[in-house]
Design a protein around this motif. Structure first.
Motif: not given
Length: 536
Positions: A142-149, A228-230, A252-254
């Motif tokens: 999705a091109g979204v940085p992984p976020s803990l929150a 989150a919406t994206k 790819a994700a790692m």
């Protein structure tokens, strides 16, 4: 997620107190490990010994899941269990966790999740690793940085039926991201071993217990809400983990993240204060930001009172009410601090002031603000000199135009105007403090990034020095090998033969000249010395 789980508690930590009929409620483990079915004690988890018997099987497993050679797999010896303190420099790993998506070295997002909840990698059941790995893959595509929150917004930490193990369950209220968790996993608790790292692990290695603060519902920032919406918009319906967690997707994700050490735990005193800022001011700043964030979501929040005062700061309420009026929404007038303190209505005169309208002459001849009837806690034992000095000082800073306006207005209007000004000032202070906190957070993030870059630079320099040293050694070895090869080559022998022939011919010429000087009658053609030293 079952509805009973979502409505039973507002806490994100879900403790299973009885054996669930659905295998998904306990992380996908349907082994009959205990007869009681409730939350079992720590010694029960210590009954599970490792099922690995040979080092070859561990090495084959590590090769299968791409564990680098610098990590050393260790067979559990003696009474070592998954919940035991690991050997120095090692951490406990489940074989089915590697199958579920755990990869070594650990991704920075995995380290952040483990450090936040204070649990070791061996405390996360395989289905918990599937959820974390699936979230990482979805964020990547999705091109979204992984976020803990954002992860905690979609998933809650759940306790396994055996005490000490945990996994993650999706929240119905946030929207479904993944599906397809296995309902039955056999023998995963016995398939553990220890993995030693050449550097310290960037996550807890000993078993711990999540705190109540770590399991509280997260409050997303505006940027995190957009992420989150994206995620929901890009992936649409819930993604099946069976197709999502392929080797290519995981690789790819790692590749987008590297393991990084978690930030050090804040100290009790410095955790809530910024550099060069008074602790009480910093606490008030945080409370104002929390109040504004809650009001932006339509919640009714009362701002934190100033220390030592019963008067709440309600400047943000007035600002929101003015904004609502501009947009055509019903306006709710905030109550004044005097209303909170004395229970009076907004239109009534505050205590200490007369409800009768003052005459213009009295306003002109006396102070623009009426004196209170009672002056409690007067300085200097009841002397009014202190109050008069304070009144004159305040009066001196009022502009003449404002003083004329005050003189022509009712006392209640003066108080209302002053109160609105104070609310505007409170809004400015709230914005300034919030902006200062954001700058402080950005500065701390920049400092962490700078520290990480400095560490990477040091490591790069060390690697460069090692490479140079190795290159110099290889160059010396190459020169020695080339010399040895040349000495045994035909070219070298030919050059030696030519050199020897030239010396032989020069010697023959010297010998002939010397012999003819002594014996002129000799024939020069007969004066020959064979190269091997024999006679003619």
């Amino acid at each position: 997620m079952p509805s009973s789980a979502s409505s039973s508690s507002s806490s994100s930590l879900y403790i299973i107190g009885a054996r669930a009929p659905d295998a998904a409620l306990d992380g996908g483990d349907t082994d009959d490990d205990a007869s009681g079915g409730g939350a079992l004690s720590r010694p029960v988890a210590e009954r599970f010994a490792s099922s690995f018997l040979t080092q070859e099987s561990l090495d084959a497993l590590c090769r299968k899941y791409g564990v680098p050679d610098q990590f050393k797999a260790i067979l559990p010896a003696g009474h070592h269990r998954a919940c035991s303190p690991p050997p120095p420099g090692a951490v406990c790993v489940y074989a089915q966790a590697l199958e579920a998506g755990m990869r070594v070295p650990l991704h920075g997002f995995f380290c952040e999740v483990l450090a936040h909840f204070g649990v070791a990698p061996s405390q996360i059941a395989p289905n918990g690793w599937r959820v974390m790995a699936g979230f990482l893959v979805l964020c990547h595509f999705a091109g979204v940085p992984p976020s803990l929150a954002v992860f905690r917004h979609f998933f809650s930490l759940c306790a396994h039926k055996l005490k000490g193990w945990y996994w993650f369950r999706g929240k119905d209220s946030a929207g479904a991201l993944i599906k397809g968790l296995p309902l039955s996993l056999k023998g995963w608790k016995e398939g553990f071993f220890f993995l030693r790292s050449p550097t310290p692990w960037p996550c807890p290695v000993k078993w711990g217990e999540p705190s109540k603060v770590s399991t509280a519902e997260p409050v997303l920032t505006r940027e995190e809400q957009i992420r989150a919406t994206k995620l929901l918009r890009v992936h649409g319906a819930a993604v099946d983990l069976k197709t999502c967690l392929s080797e290519s997707n995981l690789a790819a994700a790692m590749a987008t993240g590297s393991p990084r050490p978690p930030p050090p735990p804040p100290s009790p005193r410095t955790a809530s204060t910024a550099k060069g800022m008074d602790p009480s001011v910093y606490d008030m700043m945080k409370s104002l930001r929390a109040a504004k964030a809650a009001q932006a979501l339509g919640e009714k929040v009362t701002a934190k009172s100033e220390p030592g005062s019963d008067t709440p700061l309600s400047g943000t309420k007035r600002k929101l009410a003015d904004d609502a009026t501009k947009q055509g929404l019903p306006r709710h007038e905030p109550s004044t601090p005097l209303d909170h303190a004395h229970g009076s209505s907004s239109g009534a005169a505050p205590p200490g002031f007369s409800t009768q309208r003052a005459s213009k002459s009295s306003v002109r001849d006396h102070d623009p603000v009426p004196k209170p009837r009672h002056t409690p806690d007067l300085p200097d034992g009841g002397d009014t000199a202190g109050w008069e000095a304070a009144r004159r000082m305040l009066q001196s800073i009022v502009a003449p135009s404002r003083e004329r306006a005050f003189s022509a207005a009712k006392p209640s209007d003066v108080i209302e105007s002053s109160f609105v000004t104070m609310l505007e000032a409170a809004n400015c202070v709230s914005f300034s403090l919030g902006y200062a906190l954001e700058l402080e957070e950005k500065l701390a993030a920049r400092e962490r990034e700078a520290d990480a870059l400095r560490r990477e630079l040091t490591e790069a320099k060390a690697e460069l020095a090692g490479a140079r040293k190795a290159s110099a050694g290889e160059a010396r070895s190459a020169r020695a090998a080339a010399l040895e090869e040349y000495l045994g080559s035909t070219e070298h022998m030919l050059r030696q033969a030519k050199h020897a022939l030239a010396g032989y011919e020069r010697g023959m010429e010297h010998m002939k000249r010397a012999a003819l000087r002594r014996y002129p009658h000799l024939d020069p053609e007969q004066l020959v010395v064979p190269p091997d030293g024999g006679g003619p």
